[in-house]
Design an enzyme around this catalytic site. Structure first.
Site, PDB file in Angstrom:
ATOM      1  N   ASP A  52     -13.860 -37.233   6.479  1.00  0.00           N
ATOM      2  CA  ASP A  52     -14.854 -36.814   7.462  1.00  0.00           C
ATOM      3  C   ASP A  52     -14.874 -35.296   7.579  1.00  0.00           C
ATOM      4  O   ASP A  52     -13.990 -34.698   8.184  1.00  0.00           O
ATOM      5  CB  ASP A  52     -14.524 -37.460   8.812  1.00  0.00           C
ATOM      6  N   GLU A 131       3.240  -9.932   1.292  1.00  0.00           N
ATOM      7  CA  GLU A 131       4.545  -9.906   1.967  1.00  0.00           C
ATOM      8  C   GLU A 131       4.328 -10.374   3.403  1.00  0.00           C
ATOM      9  O   GLU A 131       4.045  -9.573   4.296  1.00  0.00           O
ATOM     10  CB  GLU A 131       5.130  -8.495   1.946  1.00  0.00           C
ATOM     11  N   GLU A 133       5.347 -11.513   6.879  1.00  0.00           N
ATOM     12  CA  GLU A 133       6.452 -11.488   7.829  1.00  0.00           C
ATOM     13  C   GLU A 133       6.269 -12.588   8.874  1.00  0.00           C
ATOM     14  O   GLU A 133       5.157 -13.077   9.089  1.00  0.00           O
ATOM     15  CB  GLU A 133       6.522 -10.115   8.500  1.00  0.00           C
ATOM     16  N   GLU A 213      13.658  -8.388   9.347  1.00  0.00           N
ATOM     17  CA  GLU A 213      12.670  -7.325   9.509  1.00  0.00           C
ATOM     18  C   GLU A 213      12.994  -6.475  10.738  1.00  0.00           C
ATOM     19  O   GLU A 213      14.001  -6.667  11.412  1.00  0.00           O
ATOM     20  CB  GLU A 213      11.255  -7.895   9.587  1.00  0.00           C
ATOM     21  N   GLU A 221      11.447 -11.636   6.531  1.00  0.00           N
ATOM     22  CA  GLU A 221      10.505 -11.539   5.418  1.00  0.00           C
ATOM     23  C   GLU A 221      11.144 -12.131   4.174  1.00  0.00           C
ATOM     24  O   GLU A 221      12.338 -11.940   3.924  1.00  0.00           O
ATOM     25  CB  GLU A 221      10.120 -10.075   5.159  1.00  0.00           C
ATOM     26  N   HIS A 270       1.537  -7.054   4.066  1.00  0.00           N
ATOM     27  CA  HIS A 270       1.127  -6.062   3.078  1.00  0.00           C
ATOM     28  C   HIS A 270       0.786  -6.793   1.780  1.00  0.00           C
ATOM     29  O   HIS A 270       1.537  -7.664   1.338  1.00  0.00           O
ATOM     30  CB  HIS A 270       2.251  -5.057   2.833  1.00  0.00           C
ATOM     31  N   ARG A 340       4.171   5.022   4.115  1.00  0.00           N
ATOM     32  CA  ARG A 340       3.892   3.770   4.820  1.00  0.00           C
ATOM     33  C   ARG A 340       3.004   3.952   6.052  1.00  0.00           C
ATOM     34  O   ARG A 340       2.684   2.981   6.722  1.00  0.00           O
ATOM     35  CB  ARG A 340       5.216   3.096   5.212  1.00  0.00           C
ATOM     36  N   GLU A 359      -1.101  -1.116  -2.619  1.00  0.00           N
ATOM     37  CA  GLU A 359      -0.659  -1.973  -1.523  1.00  0.00           C
ATOM     38  C   GLU A 359      -1.548  -1.720  -0.308  1.00  0.00           C
ATOM     39  O   GLU A 359      -1.563  -0.614   0.246  1.00  0.00           O
ATOM     40  CB  GLU A 359       0.803  -1.668  -1.179  1.00  0.00           C
ATOM     41  N   ARG A 361      -1.974  -2.231   3.417  1.00  0.00           N
ATOM     42  CA  ARG A 361      -0.974  -2.497   4.445  1.00  0.00           C
ATOM     43  C   ARG A 361      -1.569  -2.947   5.785  1.00  0.00           C
ATOM     44  O   ARG A 361      -0.837  -3.195   6.741  1.00  0.00           O
ATOM     45  CB  ARG A 361      -0.122  -1.239   4.664  1.00  0.00           C
TER      46      ARG A 361
END
Length: 471
Positions: A52, A131, A133, A213, A221, A270, A340, A359, A361
């Protein structure tokens, strides 16, 4: 090699009794139903199984509810948690009236994104490495009614419990923002994450590392090795399934909610990305940070479309409790090597051309991975097609710059409403190749505005009583 024949050999060798068919609803919750193993035939992989569709969020009306899930033979794994031997098969959704793929099936959409990339003759494989977390709590309670609303989370390693009578309290509770990453006993969930990692390995998912973390209260993580986009989205769903079920084995509860704790780090996701053509990595070159011009244009696409991407990569109202300017998550739409604080980072651990990647983030693990990964790929491809250069990099911490230095650096939207408005204005890059269709985007915006943005806006917040009750 015949995947279908391999499945029936696996069923026989492992004594499988049930087949669990799994697919993703529109907002991002994994769905399933089970059939006895004798209901699975070779024809099932073409004919599918009926269910359904009107009961699935964001899908069909009740007068057009019949849908089919067609199992993908290449996704077969044995369920590590079922008491009865059970085979898990991922499925794609099909409209039984036309036997065509359903446009609102997230997994089908990801297939289309991969195929669209190939038609551009840019690359043939998009590698993704998320990644994700998460928190492992010992207690979670919440409630909302007309006259009250509350939430309560607890963890034996939460720093807020240093003074609690635990008969005895043994301490070793990581301080706020200092959970990255002391050894046990401060890291009280080490063995649980190891158990999760080994189960993932048994499911064929390569684990590169796991660790505590930054936040107190059981944040962790587990890093999976990158893979092709569709396979990686599938693996992320298995990852969440394993994390939640192992946590429950230990009488804990796992959450991928981005910001369950105030004044400590939230959970991000990330996402590492790269394009390849055959055995050639397309992101390695002689430009900034060892990138190619193609990679820079891909970054340009991510940054240009980032506000609209947030509607998929940060799709909850809670997501924007993490995306606060100047705190732990990057909100400035800039790029940099090793940095970062930038929303796009170029990792510099390994200088091999094969390791060259970007990456992003900004995302968090509340995202539907099929929609989020596909949207990021489409943004990057648009950057390559239109040669969108990302401008100059920012190699200084964006958290420490003066306001005048940041004046021309755009930011992520302040809330989910802003992200949905950005998507409403900027979605042509998603419609290319009929990957995201207009009904997908319209339904996504309608659903999120109606059931999340408006629902939150209508309800009093506990802190409002602190601020306003005595006015």
């Amino acid at each position: 090699m015949d995947p279908i024949r391999d499945i029936f050999e696996l069923i026989k060798s492992r004594g499988v009794k049930m087949v669990d068919l799994r697919f993703m609803d529109f907002p991002g919750m994994w769905q399933h139903f089970s059939v006895p193993v004798n209901q699975l035939t070779e024809e099932s992989f073409e004919e599918g199984f009926g269910f359904d569709g009107s009961s699935i969020r964001g899908w069909r009306q009740i007068n057009e509810s019949d849908m089919l899930v067609r199992p993908d033979a290449e996704t077969a794994v044995i369920d590590p948690f079922a008491e009865v031997p059970t085979l898990i098969l991922f499925g794609d959704i099909v409209d039984p009236s036309t036997m065509m793929p359903y446009t609102k099936c997230p997994r089908t959409l990801t297939r289309k994104a991969e195929e669209y990339m190939k038609t551009l003759n840019i690359g043939d494989t998009a590698f993704f490495g998320p990644e994700a977390e998460f928190f492992l709590f010992d207690d979670i309670r919440y409630g909302q009614s007309n006259h009250q609303g509350f939430y309560f989370v607890d963890s034996v390693e939460g720093h807020w419990n240093t003074g609690r009578d635990e008969g005895p309290n043994l301490g070793y509770k990581p301080r706020y923002k200092e959970g990255y990453f002391p050894v046990p006993p401060s890291d009280s969930t080490h063995d649980i994450r190891t158990e999760m990692s080994l189960i993932l390995e048994n499911l064929g998912i390569t684990v590169e590392a796991h660790h505590h973390e930054v936040a107190t209260g059981g944040q962790g993580e587990i890093d999976m090795r990158f893979g092709p986009m569709l396979r990686m989205a599938d693996q992320l769903m298995l990852f969440k399934y394993v994390v939640k079920n192992v946590a429950r084995r230990h009488n804990k509860t796992a959450t991928f909610m981005p910001k369950p704790l105030w004044a400590d780090n939230g959970s991000g996701m990330h996402v590492h990305q790269s394009l390849w053509k055959g055995d050639t990595p397309l992101f390695a070159g002689d430009r900034y940070a060892g990138l190619s011009e193609t990679a820079l244009y891909y970054i340009g696409g991510l940054l240009k479309h980032a506000p609209a991407l947030c509607a998929f990569t940060n799709p909850t109202t809670n997501s924007y409790k993490r995306l606060i300017p100047g705190f732990e998550a990057p909100t400035r739409l800039a790029y940099s090597q090793r940095n970062r604080s930038a929303s796009v980072r170029i990792p510099m651990y390994n200088q091999s051309p094969k390791a060259k990647r970007v990456e992003f983030r900004v995302p968090d693990p509340s995202a539907n991975p099929y929609l989020a990964f596909s949207a990021m790929l489409m943004a990057g491809l648009d950057g390559i097609q239109n040669k969108i250069h990302p401008g100059d990099p920012f190699d200084k911490s964006l958290y420490d710059l003066e306001p005048e230095e940041l004046a021309d650096v755009p930011e992520t939207p302040p809330d989910l409403a802003g992200a949905l408005s950005a998507l409403e204005k900027d979605n042509e890059f998603l419609l290319k190749g009929n990957v995201f269709t207009e009904d997908v985007i319209d339904t996504w915006i309608w659903y999120k505005r109606t059931y999340e943005v408006q629902a939150i806006a209508q309800r009093p917040h506990p802190w409002e009583f602190e601020l306003y009750y005595d006015i």
